[in-house]
Design a protein around this motif. Structure first.
Motif, PDB file in Angstrom:
ATOM      1  N   THR A 258     -34.540   6.332  40.947  1.00  0.00           N
ATOM      2  CA  THR A 258     -34.989   7.523  40.217  1.00  0.00           C
ATOM      3  C   THR A 258     -35.766   7.076  38.980  1.00  0.00           C
ATOM      4  OG1 THR A 258     -33.073   7.561  38.761  1.00  0.00           O
ATOM      5  CG2 THR A 258     -32.850   8.724  40.876  1.00  0.00           C
ATOM      6  N   ASP A 260     -35.162   7.684  35.941  1.00  0.00           N
ATOM      7  CA  ASP A 260     -34.230   7.199  34.903  1.00  0.00           C
ATOM      8  C   ASP A 260     -33.739   5.792  35.210  1.00  0.00           C
ATOM      9  OD1 ASP A 260     -34.517   9.451  33.496  1.00  0.00           O
ATOM     10  OD2 ASP A 260     -32.578  10.364  34.055  1.00  0.00           O
ATOM     11  N   GLU A 261     -33.422   5.570  36.488  1.00  0.00           N
ATOM     12  CA  GLU A 261     -32.971   4.219  36.869  1.00  0.00           C
ATOM     13  C   GLU A 261     -34.086   3.204  36.630  1.00  0.00           C
ATOM     14  OE1 GLU A 261     -29.841   5.420  40.469  1.00  0.00           O
ATOM     15  OE2 GLU A 261     -31.971   5.126  40.902  1.00  0.00           O
ATOM     16  N   ARG A 262     -35.279   3.606  36.975  1.00  0.00           N
ATOM     17  CA  ARG A 262     -36.431   2.701  36.793  1.00  0.00           C
ATOM     18  C   ARG A 262     -36.607   2.351  35.315  1.00  0.00           C
ATOM     19  NH1 ARG A 262     -40.955   6.036  38.382  1.00  0.00           N
ATOM     20  NH2 ARG A 262     -41.360   6.382  36.184  1.00  0.00           N
TER      21      ARG A 262
END
Ligand code: NAP
Length: 558
Positions: A258, A260-262
């Protein structure tokens, strides 16, 4: 009188030292190294500019061939600087008793193949002549300084230096107004250190690029112990990754996570620092949309660090995908532009017109300077080879043969130049890798090859022009499978030297894949090469085998 030897090696850097050890101590050949510098070290002998430091992490920036050497040597920092690297190479020379076969302070000016004698006749600038059966160029990829032809340099009233030929006694920058031209890996390392001492630093930037913090630090006792105890594993990783570094490329695409994860992944990579930023996702070098996310992250960092919006905009206005030019790593590069004594001149908006007796005149102003630092790079890969007048079969000059770009098979040999080998030559992974790992692979391949020739009573080896052509096509194909081909204005393409042919020079298919190809070629009796016994016509090799199979190895390697 010619000095008669079996093998002559040009250059006493990482490559030349190991080649000497291998040919002399493994194969028992009489071998001599000729080195232009006053001591060993190659790139590290010459590049002593302020801030010079290796971008590869020290635990993988070393030879792996000697377990004993690895066990006794301990690096002190995450990234070693020139003094420590020179101490390391000095230790290597001492341990393997190399100095007795190295001649320092003599530059090879010409090498001519004598077909009748099957010997290379080599001349130096100090009038010595050598005759050798095998000639190995270990001249480095980045050793021919590129000093741009800016009008007026001869009239400059101050002093000027190229970073790649930095005076060994150092340059006292205290109180000086310094102008630095160039913001590649070198300039990005030099500027913060120059700014600490100079009265004023003006950085002349033509093309901005992305930089990630290096985060250099002393190595902890625990890490040093881990390195000592895990040599085999570190080597195994370095030999299995595309770039020869001891870190693996993450097995995920940008689209697998996602936003955010990235962001969290990039934040962590930024905090960790170093070239590993490139390894956060496996599609950064092949997918423009994926690359854009890294590029945007890094540009946002620049804007967040640099306080003056105009300067920040000039630094972040980057025109190529991330890492398609060699990605630098830095220590406080962007922070340096927040200092009161540092100015950025954006040459795209305000180009240099000439150098004057007082400094550098751009279209809009004259910048008064005491010292000009050219951090303007190198005539990369082919420059150091073509600086020597190399003539092969029928007097053919390498300079002529490579007029439209280098022609090699595997970056190891050029057609028509029997028994002449290039370590990390154009067409090999070389500059896209952690160099010592690529060098070790080449030295071992060349040594095995020469051993094979001698064992089988073969007098000479040279590549089949058809294999050379197929390899050239494959080198292009490998570059085009990545985004590297989108930065046409890079030294990988020779674009930094006026008049140089625009050819993508290194092999972008990855070191691990390249290693397999080289092993396969050797296992097939040097497929794609012509092996000659004197008095006989060439021994025909199975043509087309490996050379025809390169296409199978499609896909990104970098
Ligand atoms: P570089 O990457 O070629 O950078 C040269 C810089 O000078 C570029 O910013 C270039 O701008 C600029 N330049 C060249 N001619 C110019 C002109 N006429 N006017 C204005 N600007 C000009 O050279 P480098 O920084 O020395 O690095 C070369 C390579 O050496 C690196 O990519 C890396 O492989 C290696 N290196 C390694 C380390 C390390 O491991 N520690 C450190 C330094 C270098 P353009 O981009 O517009 O051409």
């Amino acid at each position: 009188m010619d000095v008669e030897i079996d093998a002559l090696v040009i250059g006493a850097g990482f490559a030349g030292l190991y080649q000497l050890h291998s040919l002399r101590d493994r194969l028992g050949l009489s071998t001599r190294v000729l080195e232009a510098g006053g001591d060993l070290g190659g790139t590290w002998y010459w590049n002593r500019y302020p801030g010079a430091r290796c971008d590869s992490e020290s635990h993988a920036y070393r030879y792996f061939f000697s377990r004993e050497l690895n066990e006794e040597w301990e690096w002190s920092e995450r990234y070693p600087g020139p003094p420590e690297i020179l101490r390391y190479l000095g230790r290597v020379a001492e341990k393997f008793d190399l100095r007795r076969d190295i001649r320092f302070g003599c530059r090879v000016v010409s090498a001519r193949y004598d077909e009748t004698a099957n010997r290379w006749l080599v001349q130096t600038d100090v009038g010595e002549r050598y005759a050798a059966t095998y000639l190995v160029a270990a001249v480095g990829c980045l050793s021919s300084a590129n000093i741009p032809d800016i009008p007026g340099l001869g009239e400059f009233g101050g002093r000027w230096f190229h970073t790649g030929k930095w005076p060994h006694e150092g340059v006292d920058l205290a109180g000086q107004r310094v102008g630095q031209i160039g913001t590649g890996s070198t300039g990005i390392q030099a500027a913060p250190v120059i700014a600490q001492t100079a009265a004023h630093l003006t950085v002349f930037q033509r093309t901005p690029t992305y930089s990630v913090p290096a985060r250099n630090a002393p190595l902890t006792p625990e890490f040093k112990r881990w390195v000592r105890e895990n040599h085999a594993e570190i080597r195994a990783i370095a030999c299995s990754t595309p770039n020869g570094h001891a870190f693996r490329i993450a097995d995920r695409n940008v689209a697998d996570v996602t936003p955010d994860e990235r962001q969290a992944i990039y934040e962590a990579a930024w905090a960790r620092g170093g070239l590993q930023f490139r390894a956060t996702f496996r599609d950064l070098m092949t997918d423009q949309a994926a690359n854009d996310t890294a590029a945007e992250f890094l540009k946002a960092r620049i804007r967040a660090i640099v306080r003056d919006p105009k300067t920040a905009a000039a630094l972040a206005d980057i025109d190529h995908p991330y890492a398609t030019k060699r990605p630098p790593i830095d220590t406080d590069y962007y922070e340096t532009f927040n200092r009161g004594n540092v100015t950025l001149v954006d040459l795209r908006a305000d180009p240099i017109e000439r150098i004057t007796p007082r400094g550098i005149r751009t279209r809009s102003a004259e910048h008064a300077l005491d010292i000009i630092v050219f951090a303007t790079g190198f005539d990369a890969m082919t420059g150091p080879l073509l600086a020597i007048d190399i003539r092969g079969r029928d007097g053919r000059a390498l300079r002529e043969e490579w007029r439209a770009g280098p022609q090699t098979y595997l970056g190891l040999q050029a057609p028509g130049f029997p028994n002449f080998f290039t370590i990390t030559g154009p067409g090999s992974p070389s500059v896209l890798t952690n160099m010592p790992v690529a060098i070790e692979q080449h030295v071992e391949w060349i040594t095995d090859c020469i051993g094979y020739l001698r064992q089988h009573g073969i007098d000479s080896i040279e590549p089949d022009p058809e294999a050379v052509q197929r390899w050239g096509e494959h080198v292009n194909e490998a570059a085009n499978a990545t985004l590297l081909s989108k930065a046409k204005h890079s030294w990988y393409y020779g674009a930094n030297v006026p008049g140089k042919p625009r050819v993508f020079m290194p092999y972008a298919g990855g070191l691990a894949r390249y290693r397999r190809i080289c092993e396969d070629v050797a296992a097939k009796g040097y497929d794609g090469f012509w092996l000659h016994r004197r008095g006989e016509r060439e021994i025909p090799r199975a043509r087309g085998g490996t050379a025809g199979e390169f296409a199978v190895a499609r896909g990104p390697g970098v």
